[in-house]
Design a protein around this motif. Structure first.
Motif, PDB file in Angstrom:
ATOM      1  N   GLY A 207      -3.045  -0.196   6.941  1.00 34.14           N
ATOM      2  CA  GLY A 207      -2.623  -0.925   5.761  1.00 34.14           C
ATOM      3  C   GLY A 207      -3.786  -1.421   4.920  1.00 34.14           C
ATOM      4  N   TRP A 208      -3.459  -1.735   3.671  1.00 34.98           N
ATOM      5  CA  TRP A 208      -4.408  -2.392   2.767  1.00 34.98           C
ATOM      6  C   TRP A 208      -3.798  -3.714   2.325  1.00 34.98           C
ATOM      7  CZ3 TRP A 208      -9.337  -1.010   1.718  1.00 34.98           C
ATOM      8  CH2 TRP A 208      -9.730   0.305   1.998  1.00 34.98           C
ATOM      9  N   PHE A 209      -4.615  -4.739   2.325  1.00 35.88           N
ATOM     10  CA  PHE A 209      -4.237  -6.063   1.852  1.00 35.88           C
ATOM     11  C   PHE A 209      -5.287  -6.516   0.851  1.00 35.88           C
ATOM     12  CE2 PHE A 209      -0.869  -7.362   4.828  1.00 35.88           C
ATOM     13  CZ  PHE A 209      -0.971  -6.351   5.755  1.00 35.88           C
ATOM     14  N   ARG A 210      -4.990  -7.558   0.094  1.00 39.88           N
ATOM     15  CA  ARG A 210      -5.978  -8.091  -0.834  1.00 39.88           C
ATOM     16  C   ARG A 210      -5.828  -9.603  -0.947  1.00 39.88           C
ATOM     17  NH1 ARG A 210      -3.702  -5.697  -6.616  1.00 39.88           N
ATOM     18  NH2 ARG A 210      -1.836  -7.046  -6.774  1.00 39.88           N
ATOM     19  N   GLN A 211      -6.940 -10.225  -1.291  1.00 39.32           N
ATOM     20  CA  GLN A 211      -6.941 -11.667  -1.488  1.00 39.32           C
ATOM     21  C   GLN A 211      -7.695 -11.990  -2.763  1.00 39.32           C
ATOM     22  OE1 GLN A 211      -8.515 -14.034   1.765  1.00 39.32           O
ATOM     23  NE2 GLN A 211      -7.346 -15.799   1.084  1.00 39.32           N
ATOM     24  N   ALA A 212      -6.959 -12.515  -3.721  1.00 41.58           N
ATOM     25  CA  ALA A 212      -7.541 -12.935  -4.987  1.00 41.58           C
ATOM     26  C   ALA A 212      -8.067 -14.358  -4.856  1.00 41.58           C
ATOM     27  CB  ALA A 212      -6.497 -12.848  -6.088  1.00 41.58           C
ATOM     28  N   PRO A 213      -8.998 -14.752  -5.714  1.00 41.36           N
ATOM     29  CA  PRO A 213      -9.551 -16.112  -5.635  1.00 41.36           C
ATOM     30  C   PRO A 213      -8.451 -17.161  -5.729  1.00 41.36           C
ATOM     31  CG  PRO A 213     -10.854 -14.765  -7.112  1.00 41.36           C
ATOM     32  CD  PRO A 213      -9.647 -13.946  -6.752  1.00 41.36           C
ATOM     33  N   GLY A 214      -8.448 -18.078  -4.777  1.00 37.35           N
ATOM     34  CA  GLY A 214      -7.492 -19.171  -4.784  1.00 37.35           C
ATOM     35  C   GLY A 214      -6.095 -18.798  -4.337  1.00 37.35           C
ATOM     36  N   LYS A 215      -5.923 -17.574  -3.866  1.00 38.86           N
ATOM     37  CA  LYS A 215      -4.597 -17.124  -3.436  1.00 38.86           C
ATOM     38  C   LYS A 215      -4.624 -16.664  -1.989  1.00 38.86           C
ATOM     39  CE  LYS A 215      -2.935 -15.680  -7.996  1.00 38.86           C
ATOM     40  NZ  LYS A 215      -2.286 -14.591  -8.777  1.00 38.86           N
ATOM     41  N   GLU A 216      -3.443 -16.557  -1.402  1.00 37.81           N
ATOM     42  CA  GLU A 216      -3.332 -16.067  -0.045  1.00 37.81           C
ATOM     43  C   GLU A 216      -3.480 -14.537  -0.029  1.00 37.81           C
ATOM     44  OE1 GLU A 216      -0.410 -19.508   1.850  1.00 37.81           O
ATOM     45  OE2 GLU A 216       0.278 -17.440   1.693  1.00 37.81           O
ATOM     46  N   ARG A 217      -3.892 -14.046   1.110  1.00 35.82           N
ATOM     47  CA  ARG A 217      -3.993 -12.605   1.273  1.00 35.82           C
ATOM     48  C   ARG A 217      -2.582 -12.002   1.238  1.00 35.82           C
ATOM     49  NH1 ARG A 217      -7.655 -10.767   6.161  1.00 35.82           N
ATOM     50  NH2 ARG A 217      -5.887 -11.653   7.344  1.00 35.82           N
ATOM     51  N   GLU A 218      -2.454 -10.865   0.552  1.00 39.14           N
ATOM     52  CA  GLU A 218      -1.140 -10.256   0.381  1.00 39.14           C
ATOM     53  C   GLU A 218      -1.174  -8.767   0.697  1.00 39.14           C
ATOM     54  OE1 GLU A 218       0.068 -10.633  -3.715  1.00 39.14           O
ATOM     55  OE2 GLU A 218      -1.519  -9.315  -4.442  1.00 39.14           O
ATOM     56  N   PHE A 219      -0.021  -8.265   1.062  1.00 37.77           N
ATOM     57  CA  PHE A 219       0.152  -6.856   1.375  1.00 37.77           C
ATOM     58  C   PHE A 219       0.023  -6.007   0.110  1.00 37.77           C
ATOM     59  CE2 PHE A 219       1.841  -3.065   3.170  1.00 37.77           C
ATOM     60  CZ  PHE A 219       2.794  -2.572   2.290  1.00 37.77           C
ATOM     61  N   VAL A 220      -0.619  -4.845   0.249  1.00 37.58           N
ATOM     62  CA  VAL A 220      -0.758  -3.911  -0.857  1.00 37.58           C
ATOM     63  C   VAL A 220      -0.055  -2.583  -0.544  1.00 37.58           C
ATOM     64  CG1 VAL A 220      -2.372  -2.542  -2.239  1.00 37.58           C
ATOM     65  CG2 VAL A 220      -2.937  -4.901  -1.633  1.00 37.58           C
ATOM     66  N   ALA A 221      -0.399  -1.977   0.583  1.00 42.51           N
ATOM     67  CA  ALA A 221       0.161  -0.665   0.908  1.00 42.51           C
ATOM     68  C   ALA A 221      -0.013  -0.391   2.397  1.00 42.51           C
ATOM     69  CB  ALA A 221      -0.531   0.432   0.107  1.00 42.51           C
ATOM     70  N   ILE A 222       0.827   0.503   2.901  1.00 47.19           N
ATOM     71  CA  ILE A 222       0.728   0.927   4.289  1.00 47.19           C
ATOM     72  C   ILE A 222       0.980   2.413   4.409  1.00 47.19           C
ATOM     73  CG2 ILE A 222       3.145   0.468   4.832  1.00 47.19           C
ATOM     74  CD1 ILE A 222       2.191  -0.474   7.632  1.00 47.19           C
ATOM     75  N   SER A 223       0.235   3.037   5.305  1.00 43.69           N
ATOM     76  CA  SER A 223       0.457   4.426   5.680  1.00 43.69           C
ATOM     77  C   SER A 223       0.857   4.423   7.147  1.00 43.69           C
ATOM     78  CB  SER A 223      -0.824   5.239   5.481  1.00 43.69           C
ATOM     79  OG  SER A 223      -0.686   6.536   6.046  1.00 43.69           O
ATOM     80  N   TRP A 224       2.129   4.716   7.401  1.00 43.26           N
ATOM     81  CA  TRP A 224       2.596   4.783   8.772  1.00 43.26           C
ATOM     82  C   TRP A 224       2.061   6.066   9.421  1.00 43.26           C
ATOM     83  CZ3 TRP A 224       4.836   0.456  10.469  1.00 43.26           C
ATOM     84  CH2 TRP A 224       5.467  -0.379   9.552  1.00 43.26           C
ATOM     85  N   SER A 225       1.900   6.047  10.722  1.00 43.73           N
ATOM     86  CA  SER A 225       1.333   7.215  11.391  1.00 43.73           C
ATOM     87  C   SER A 225       2.232   8.437  11.243  1.00 43.73           C
ATOM     88  CB  SER A 225       1.084   6.919  12.868  1.00 43.73           C
ATOM     89  OG  SER A 225       2.295   6.718  13.554  1.00 43.73           O
ATOM     90  N   GLY A 226       3.535   8.213  11.041  1.00 45.59           N
ATOM     91  CA  GLY A 226       4.455   9.327  10.869  1.00 45.59           C
ATOM     92  C   GLY A 226       4.379   9.984   9.511  1.00 45.59           C
ATOM     93  N   GLY A 227       3.623   9.367   8.576  1.00 48.62           N
ATOM     94  CA  GLY A 227       3.401   9.984   7.278  1.00 48.62           C
ATOM     95  C   GLY A 227       3.996   9.245   6.097  1.00 48.62           C
ATOM     96  N   SER A 228       4.945   8.356   6.344  1.00 51.74           N
ATOM     97  CA  SER A 228       5.547   7.656   5.214  1.00 51.74           C
ATOM     98  C   SER A 228       4.638   6.540   4.737  1.00 51.74           C
ATOM     99  CB  SER A 228       6.918   7.113   5.596  1.00 51.74           C
ATOM    100  OG  SER A 228       6.808   6.188   6.635  1.00 51.74           O
ATOM    101  N   THR A 229       4.874   6.093   3.522  1.00 55.24           N
ATOM    102  CA  THR A 229       4.082   5.035   2.911  1.00 55.24           C
ATOM    103  C   THR A 229       5.003   3.999   2.269  1.00 55.24           C
ATOM    104  OG1 THR A 229       3.916   6.261   0.832  1.00 55.24           O
ATOM    105  CG2 THR A 229       2.136   6.572   2.427  1.00 55.24           C
ATOM    106  N   ARG A 230       4.419   2.839   2.030  1.00 53.22           N
ATOM    107  CA  ARG A 230       5.162   1.792   1.337  1.00 53.22           C
ATOM    108  C   ARG A 230       4.171   0.979   0.524  1.00 53.22           C
ATOM    109  NH1 ARG A 230       8.847  -3.119   3.927  1.00 53.22           N
ATOM    110  NH2 ARG A 230       9.324  -4.108   1.949  1.00 53.22           N
ATOM    111  N   TYR A 231       4.628   0.468  -0.623  1.00 56.09           N
ATOM    112  CA  TYR A 231       3.746  -0.262  -1.514  1.00 56.09           C
ATOM    113  C   TYR A 231       4.358  -1.590  -1.942  1.00 56.09           C
ATOM    114  CZ  TYR A 231       1.498   4.288  -1.960  1.00 56.09           C
ATOM    115  OH  TYR A 231       0.871   5.477  -1.697  1.00 56.09           O
ATOM    116  N   ALA A 232       3.492  -2.526  -2.263  1.00 55.00           N
ATOM    117  CA  ALA A 232       3.936  -3.745  -2.900  1.00 55.00           C
ATOM    118  C   ALA A 232       4.426  -3.393  -4.299  1.00 55.00           C
ATOM    119  CB  ALA A 232       2.787  -4.747  -2.980  1.00 55.00           C
ATOM    120  N   ASP A 233       5.414  -4.128  -4.776  1.00 53.81           N
ATOM    121  CA  ASP A 233       5.969  -3.835  -6.104  1.00 53.81           C
ATOM    122  C   ASP A 233       4.901  -3.902  -7.193  1.00 53.81           C
ATOM    123  OD1 ASP A 233       9.204  -5.441  -5.529  1.00 53.81           O
ATOM    124  OD2 ASP A 233       8.471  -3.427  -5.043  1.00 53.81           O
ATOM    125  N   SER A 234       3.931  -4.792  -7.017  1.00 49.01           N
ATOM    126  CA  SER A 234       2.916  -5.010  -8.039  1.00 49.01           C
ATOM    127  C   SER A 234       1.980  -3.817  -8.225  1.00 49.01           C
ATOM    128  CB  SER A 234       2.093  -6.251  -7.699  1.00 49.01           C
ATOM    129  OG  SER A 234       1.477  -6.109  -6.436  1.00 49.01           O
TER     130      SER A 234
END
Length: 124
Positions: free
Chosen positions: A35-62
């Motif tokens: 997975g990828w996460f990100r943390q902007a200044p003054g904000k909590e770390r948030e989910f960005v994207a994931i690559s499951w081992s089976g091949g599927s992916t999922r993304y944050a709406d943003s």
């Protein structure tokens, strides 16, 4: 020793593109969700994207439609291609790994390994 090392961050203008890499070492991560996460200044770390081992992916709406996660299991590396970047994408980006294809993509406590992060700054 298991390590995740991110690279590819930097300064980019709004509308531009950046590709982040996360090189894993210490063992094979082909059966892990990455997975990828990100943390902007003054904000909590948030989910960005994931690559499951089976091949599927999922993304944050943003980031849906702008970011693409991919992986090369032969190189033990996961990538995050970021296009149409916006100033609000400015953050430290972290890659993470969790064993197996289970759980929730955004649950940070389910991830076993984390990289040290790489800064991405998008100027307007």
């Amino acid at each position: 020793q298991v390590q995740l090392v991110e690279s590819g961050g930097g300064l980019v203008q709004a509308g531009g593109s950046v590709r982040l890499s996360c090189a894993a070492s210490g063992r094979s991560f082909s059966r892990d969700a990455m997975g990828w996460f990100r943390q902007a200044p003054g904000k909590e770390r948030e989910f960005v994207a994931i690559s499951w081992s089976g091949g599927s992916t999922r993304y944050a709406d943003s980031v849906k439609g702008r970011f693409t996660i991919s992986r090369d299991n032969a190189k033990n590396t996961v990538y995050l291609q970021m296009n149409s970047l916006k100033p609000e994408d400015t953050a430290v980006y972290y890659c993470a790994a969790k064993s197996g294809d289970y759980g929730l993509a955004y649950r940070q406590d389910e991830y076993n390994y984390w990289g040290q992060g790489t800064q991405v700054t998008v100027s307007s």
